[in-house]
Design an enzyme around this catalytic site. Structure first.
Site, PDB file in Angstrom:
ATOM      1  N   GLU A  34      14.805   9.701  -7.156  1.00  0.00           N
ATOM      2  CA  GLU A  34      15.462   9.843  -5.855  1.00  0.00           C
ATOM      3  C   GLU A  34      14.968   8.727  -4.946  1.00  0.00           C
ATOM      4  O   GLU A  34      13.887   8.203  -5.153  1.00  0.00           O
ATOM      5  CB  GLU A  34      15.049  11.173  -5.172  1.00  0.00           C
ATOM      6  CG  GLU A  34      15.271  12.400  -5.984  1.00  0.00           C
ATOM      7  CD  GLU A  34      14.480  13.602  -5.429  1.00  0.00           C
ATOM      8  OE1 GLU A  34      14.069  13.564  -4.252  1.00  0.00           O
ATOM      9  OE2 GLU A  34      14.285  14.560  -6.187  1.00  0.00           O
TER      10      GLU A  34
ATOM     11  N   LYS B 221      13.072   7.295  -1.775  1.00  0.00           N
ATOM     12  CA  LYS B 221      12.039   7.807  -0.883  1.00  0.00           C
ATOM     13  C   LYS B 221      12.503   7.478   0.532  1.00  0.00           C
ATOM     14  O   LYS B 221      12.591   6.316   0.922  1.00  0.00           O
ATOM     15  CB  LYS B 221      10.695   7.141  -1.176  1.00  0.00           C
ATOM     16  CG  LYS B 221       9.556   7.739  -0.351  1.00  0.00           C
ATOM     17  CD  LYS B 221       8.225   7.280  -0.897  1.00  0.00           C
ATOM     18  CE  LYS B 221       7.029   7.979  -0.264  1.00  0.00           C
ATOM     19  NZ  LYS B 221       7.101   8.271   1.146  1.00  0.00           N
TER      20      LYS B 221
ATOM     21  N   ASP C  15      12.494   7.146   4.487  1.00  0.00           N
ATOM     22  CA  ASP C  15      11.443   6.842   5.453  1.00  0.00           C
ATOM     23  C   ASP C  15      11.740   7.588   6.747  1.00  0.00           C
ATOM     24  O   ASP C  15      12.261   7.042   7.703  1.00  0.00           O
ATOM     25  CB  ASP C  15      11.380   5.338   5.696  1.00  0.00           C
ATOM     26  CG  ASP C  15      10.079   4.945   6.360  1.00  0.00           C
ATOM     27  OD1 ASP C  15       9.194   5.821   6.477  1.00  0.00           O
ATOM     28  OD2 ASP C  15       9.957   3.780   6.758  1.00  0.00           O
TER      29      ASP C  15
ATOM     30  N   TYR D 243      15.137  17.967  -0.323  1.00  0.00           N
ATOM     31  CA  TYR D 243      14.893  17.558  -1.708  1.00  0.00           C
ATOM     32  C   TYR D 243      13.937  18.474  -2.454  1.00  0.00           C
ATOM     33  O   TYR D 243      13.554  18.185  -3.566  1.00  0.00           O
ATOM     34  CB  TYR D 243      14.385  16.121  -1.773  1.00  0.00           C
ATOM     35  CG  TYR D 243      13.323  15.787  -0.737  1.00  0.00           C
ATOM     36  CD1 TYR D 243      12.088  16.408  -0.766  1.00  0.00           C
ATOM     37  CD2 TYR D 243      13.572  14.848   0.260  1.00  0.00           C
ATOM     38  CE1 TYR D 243      11.121  16.124   0.170  1.00  0.00           C
ATOM     39  CE2 TYR D 243      12.602  14.547   1.210  1.00  0.00           C
ATOM     40  CZ  TYR D 243      11.381  15.192   1.164  1.00  0.00           C
ATOM     41  OH  TYR D 243      10.421  14.913   2.085  1.00  0.00           O
TER      42      TYR D 243
ATOM     43  N   LYS E 161       6.577   2.406  -4.620  1.00  0.00           N
ATOM     44  CA  LYS E 161       6.931   1.872  -3.309  1.00  0.00           C
ATOM     45  C   LYS E 161       7.611   0.514  -3.434  1.00  0.00           C
ATOM     46  O   LYS E 161       7.337  -0.260  -4.340  1.00  0.00           O
ATOM     47  CB  LYS E 161       5.666   1.718  -2.452  1.00  0.00           C
ATOM     48  CG  LYS E 161       4.907   3.009  -2.221  1.00  0.00           C
ATOM     49  CD  LYS E 161       5.606   3.951  -1.271  1.00  0.00           C
ATOM     50  CE  LYS E 161       5.565   3.490   0.166  1.00  0.00           C
ATOM     51  NZ  LYS E 161       4.372   3.904   0.903  1.00  0.00           N
TER      52      LYS E 161
ATOM     53  N   CYS F 117     -25.444 -10.488  15.962  1.00  0.00           N
ATOM     54  CA  CYS F 117     -24.424  -9.516  16.319  1.00  0.00           C
ATOM     55  C   CYS F 117     -23.775  -9.911  17.648  1.00  0.00           C
ATOM     56  O   CYS F 117     -24.484 -10.162  18.617  1.00  0.00           O
ATOM     57  CB  CYS F 117     -25.045  -8.129  16.439  1.00  0.00           C
ATOM     58  SG  CYS F 117     -23.942  -6.915  17.161  1.00  0.00           S
TER      59      CYS F 117
ATOM     60  N   CYS G 282     -25.061  -7.213  20.340  1.00  0.00           N
ATOM     61  CA  CYS G 282     -26.435  -6.978  20.774  1.00  0.00           C
ATOM     62  C   CYS G 282     -27.367  -8.112  20.383  1.00  0.00           C
ATOM     63  O   CYS G 282     -28.571  -8.022  20.615  1.00  0.00           O
ATOM     64  CB  CYS G 282     -26.949  -5.655  20.214  1.00  0.00           C
ATOM     65  SG  CYS G 282     -27.270  -5.708  18.452  1.00  0.00           S
TER      66      CYS G 282
ATOM     67  N   CYS H 297     -24.740  -5.530  11.393  1.00  0.00           N
ATOM     68  CA  CYS H 297     -25.740  -5.626  12.435  1.00  0.00           C
ATOM     69  C   CYS H 297     -26.813  -4.619  12.051  1.00  0.00           C
ATOM     70  O   CYS H 297     -26.533  -3.436  11.909  1.00  0.00           O
ATOM     71  CB  CYS H 297     -25.135  -5.273  13.785  1.00  0.00           C
ATOM     72  SG  CYS H 297     -26.387  -4.916  15.011  1.00  0.00           S
TER      73      CYS H 297
ATOM     74  N   CYS I  97     -27.817  -0.713  18.185  1.00  0.00           N
ATOM     75  CA  CYS I  97     -26.800  -1.637  18.695  1.00  0.00           C
ATOM     76  C   CYS I  97     -25.776  -0.862  19.511  1.00  0.00           C
ATOM     77  O   CYS I  97     -25.173   0.088  19.021  1.00  0.00           O
ATOM     78  CB  CYS I  97     -26.105  -2.351  17.539  1.00  0.00           C
ATOM     79  SG  CYS I  97     -24.610  -3.245  18.008  1.00  0.00           S
TER      80      CYS I  97
HETATM   81  S1  IVH Z   1       8.993  15.215  -2.571  1.00  0.00           S
HETATM   82  C1  IVH Z   1       4.880  16.990  -3.222  1.00  0.00           C
HETATM   83  N1  IVH Z   1      11.018  13.572  -2.333  1.00  0.00           N
HETATM   84  O1  IVH Z   1       7.276  11.340   1.121  1.00  0.00           O
HETATM   85  C2  IVH Z   1       5.725  15.989  -2.589  1.00  0.00           C
HETATM   86  N2  IVH Z   1       9.251  13.408  -0.750  1.00  0.00           N
HETATM   87  O2  IVH Z   1       4.394  11.019   0.388  1.00  0.00           O
HETATM   88  C3  IVH Z   1       6.895  16.615  -1.962  1.00  0.00           C
HETATM   89  N3  IVH Z   1       9.609  11.721   0.981  1.00  0.00           N
HETATM   90  O3  IVH Z   1       5.882  13.942   2.963  1.00  0.00           O
HETATM   91  C4  IVH Z   1       7.767  15.614  -1.407  1.00  0.00           C
HETATM   92  N4  IVH Z   1      11.562  11.043   0.273  1.00  0.00           N
HETATM   93  O4  IVH Z   1       8.092  13.056   3.710  1.00  0.00           O
HETATM   94  C5  IVH Z   1       9.831  13.954  -1.832  1.00  0.00           C
HETATM   95  N5  IVH Z   1      12.890  12.209  -2.209  1.00  0.00           N
HETATM   96  C6  IVH Z   1      11.717  12.595  -1.720  1.00  0.00           C
HETATM   97  C7  IVH Z   1      11.156  11.999  -0.571  1.00  0.00           C
HETATM   98  C8  IVH Z   1       9.906  12.432  -0.116  1.00  0.00           C
HETATM   99  C9  IVH Z   1      10.630  10.897   1.198  1.00  0.00           C
HETATM  100  C10 IVH Z   1       8.393  11.789   1.817  1.00  0.00           C
HETATM  101  C11 IVH Z   1       8.038  13.154   2.325  1.00  0.00           C
HETATM  102  C12 IVH Z   1       6.629  13.399   1.920  1.00  0.00           C
HETATM  103  C13 IVH Z   1       6.160  12.038   1.593  1.00  0.00           C
HETATM  104  C14 IVH Z   1       5.141  12.157   0.502  1.00  0.00           C
END
Ligand code: IVH
Length: 674
Positions: free
Chosen positions: A114, A116, A118, A228, A318, A412, A415, A430, A435
């Protein structure tokens, strides 16, 4: 002051306060002390009272959501909302796949990939098909109740769809609230046109919108949700994550990741998916910062389990950080809590991923040398996710000859004591424990939010205390008299009293926070929580051996060594004794989540003189029964317990509609319950 002067001053104050609101609420990076802000607020209000015709809707005094975030009730997350382990390359993904296969004894495993997102993690609870609660992630264990705000998000159903699959009696789902980039751009354009502070990035915009105390404000923000994870669904047990996303959530009209998501059965296919979303990253309207890989079969989740903070059944690959090239104006040296000297690159401001970066830590002299970073150099700066920016490399071919190599000072900068190089030749320290820079940093840390959380005791005040020789270490704070405090510049009697009260109150601190406050190297909030779960007191922890500590899940050899070293240092022992002489000897609370925590979830404030118990004792008792005791009254406060001599806090409680109890009533309440 005449009317036109007042008008000008009002406008100036509002502009200033808008700026500071933005720093505080949106960027989470305040530039001034709360007390300073409060003073501006009071002055503005006084002027508006004198000239009521100058009051406008946009004045900070008229902002309903103007109270601090403490105005939300808290929600406990059971099970905790975990985070995901982040990895950065294919190799790590191969290792993840191998470890899952090995643990499960399978040749091959299906994964769901899926995006991730933000945004901001949230949890929704539906009962009887109706949305009854929505909360933010907070620290993973306790979040904020934002139900009223989440209800305004159009993509959140208030009532679950029931035609395809009757909703379970209780449903708990988790997901992400975010703002799309196009909506973010429109929101910012609108704010700019209206003369309001713009948001730095979509994530901050989403966070700022969700945490509005006034849901009407949230309603006007283009928030989105995607869900999710299914945490609980009475009587329903899906077998696969894919089905959760593809069938269950949609059946109830809950928005789940639509395309792209993919079922993959190998690292190759995961990487192919990753390549696609990475390539589409800049065109996609939703901010993504990587790919999340989850084991598809949900029974495997249970079998694989969780390591301290993240599950073994999922990982986040990431995206590479976004970077930019800028110039190093100067390299300055900071002295930290442990005396470590950290070179800090002061940069020509540059925008990276929506945030302006002005400085970046260079960590230590080894790093500066290895990367050959000189004053005046052009450098590549990156931000991984939203963590602290760092300098990746310099560009020697762009040098003009006027660049200056960085020289670590031998004295330092604070100090003037001798600087000692660590054995591996990388760290400079230091060597003088006295200090002032170190003292300041240790005390700032002690008073900070995650630690003792001493209201009103900001960085500037700590610096002033150390500078004028009133305080050398944290226990000294408790011995200061009113006349000591008011000696400080810009410290009024009222503020001084508040700080003294906050300090007094802090004596009843929870063990977990006290452990953070001690500043044991490597022990942050997470480890402090673990240690507090295993040891009933600081003394008990101090007697632990490395071996004892290593037996605890989540404690590694470095931490064990650091804890033991901390407690064997005579200087630290002296400080601990000073604390216990002051009556600061926090004990772990054994809160039985099952039943015997009658004050569980309540936030109390004590004020005035108590007769039967000391303030600390009352605090300890209340906490032992599950309450949270704070120093200031806010919308989040459930009760104020007031003794004789109570003043402004009672008035504030009344104005907020918070019930005020006398000591007797409070005792009746806990004694009956306890
Ligand atoms: S699963 C046990 N799925 O990433 C983990 N998290 O680092 C449950 N996030 O706090 C989260 N997209 O805010 C999951 N497709 C996705 C996600 C996702 C973003 C975020 C979420 C979580 C953080 C974890």
């Amino acid at each position: 002051m005449n009317r036109s002067e007042a008008e000008r001053e009002i406008r100036r104050l509002r502009r200033l306060m808008h700026h500071h609101d933005y720093r505080y609420y949106v960027l989470d990076a305040p530039e001034i002390e709360d007390a300073e802000y409060d003073a501006m607020f009071d002055r503005l209000r006084a002027l508006e009272e004198a000239y009521p015709e100058l009051v406008t809707e946009d004045s900070p005094t008229q902002r309903v959501g103007g109270a601090p975030r403490e105005g939300f009730r808290t929600v406990e997350h059971v099970p905790p909302m975990l985070s995901l382990r982040a990895v950065y390359d294919e190799e790590a993904l191969v290792a993840f796949d191998q470890s899952c296969r090995r643990a499960l004894g399978r040749e091959q495993i299906d994964y769901v990939a899926e995006p991730k997102y933000d945004g901001l993690a949230v949890e929704l609870v539906y009962e009887g098909g109706r949305l009854v609660q929505a909360s933010t992630r907070g620290d993973g264990y306790v979040g904020e109740d934002v139900t009223g705000n989440v209800r305004t998000i159009p993509s959140v159903p208030l009532v679950l769809h029931e035609e395809i699959l009757p909703p379970p009696r209780r449903l708990v789902v988790r997901g992400e609230v975010y703002i799309t980039r196009s909506a973010f751009a429109a929101l910012n354009a609108r704010r700019e046109a209206e003369g309001e502070a713009t948001f730095a990035n979509p994530r901050n915009a989403a966070a700022g919108s969700l945490r509005q105390l006034d849901p009407r404000v949230t309603a006007a923000r283009p928030l989105q949700i995607v869900l999710y994870q299914l945490v609980e669904a009475t009587g329903i047990s899906p077998r696969r994550q894919w089905d959760v996303l593809d069938r269950f959530l949609p059946a109830w009209h809950l928005r789940s990741p639509d395309e792209p998501k993919r079922l993959c059965n190998s690292v190759e296919s995961l990487m192919a998916y990753y390549g696609e979303i990475l390539e589409g990253r800049d065109d996609a309207d939703v901010e993504m910062d990587g790919m999340v890989v989850k084991v598809d079969r949900l029974d495997y989740w249970t079998m694989l389990g969780t390591r301290s903070r993240d599950p073994r059944w999922a990982v986040a690959l990431k995206f590479p950080a976004r970077g930019a090239v800028t110039r190093v104006r100067d390299i300055v040296v900071q002295v930290g809590r442990t005396g470590r000297l950290t070179p800090l690159a002061m940069l020509d401001p540059v925008r990276i991923g929506g945030v302006t970066v002005r400085r970046a830590s260079l960590h230590n002299r080894g790093e500066v040398m290895r990367k050959d970073i000189r004053i005046g150099d052009h450098v590549l700066v990156q931000r991984a996710g939203d963590v602290i920016p760092y300098v990746v490399r310099s560009f020697p071919d762009r040098r003009t000859g006027s660049e200056q190599p960085f020289v670590m000072p031998t004295k330092c900068p604070e100090c003037d004591s001798t600087v000692v190089l660590s054995e591996d030749g990388r760290d400079d320290r230091c060597a003088f424990v006295g200090c002032p820079a170190q003292q300041k940093e240790r005390i700032k840390h002690f008073a900070s939010k995650g630690a003792m959380d001493i209201d009103g005791l900001g960085d500037k005040t700590v610096e002033a205390l150390v500078d004028c020789g009133l305080v050398e270490s944290a226990p000294d704070l408790y011995g200061l008299k009113l006349q000591d405090w008011v000696r400080l510049e810009r410290m009024g009697e009222k503020s001084a009293q508040n700080i003294m009260e906050a300090l007094e109150q802090s004596k009843g601190v929870e063990l977990r926070r006290f452990l953070v406050a001690l500043g044991i190297p490597l022990v942050g909030e997470h480890l402090a929580r673990i240690l507090a779960e295993h040891y009933p007191s600081v003394d008990a922890l101090g007697r632990a051996t490395e071996e004892d500590l290593l037996a605890i899940d989540g404690v590694g050899p470095e931490v064990a060594r650091s804890v033991v070293a901390f407690f064997s240092d005579p200087r630290n022992r002296e400080i601990l004794q000073a604390f216990s002489r002051l009556g600061i000897a926090p004990r772990a609370q054994r809160v039985d989540r099952g039943g015997r925590a009658p004050l569980q979830g309540l936030t109390l404030v004590f004020t005035g003189r108590l007769e039967r118990y000391s303030r600390e004792e009352a605090t300890r008792r209340a906490e032992a029964l599950g309450a949270r005791v704070t120093g200031s009254v806010s919308g989040e406060t459930d009760y104020v317990v007031a003794g004789p001599g109570a003043g402004s806090k009672v008035a504030r409680a009344r104005s907020l509609g918070v019930p005020v109890l006398d000591e007797e009533t409070f005792l009746a309440m806990i004694e009956e319950e306890a």
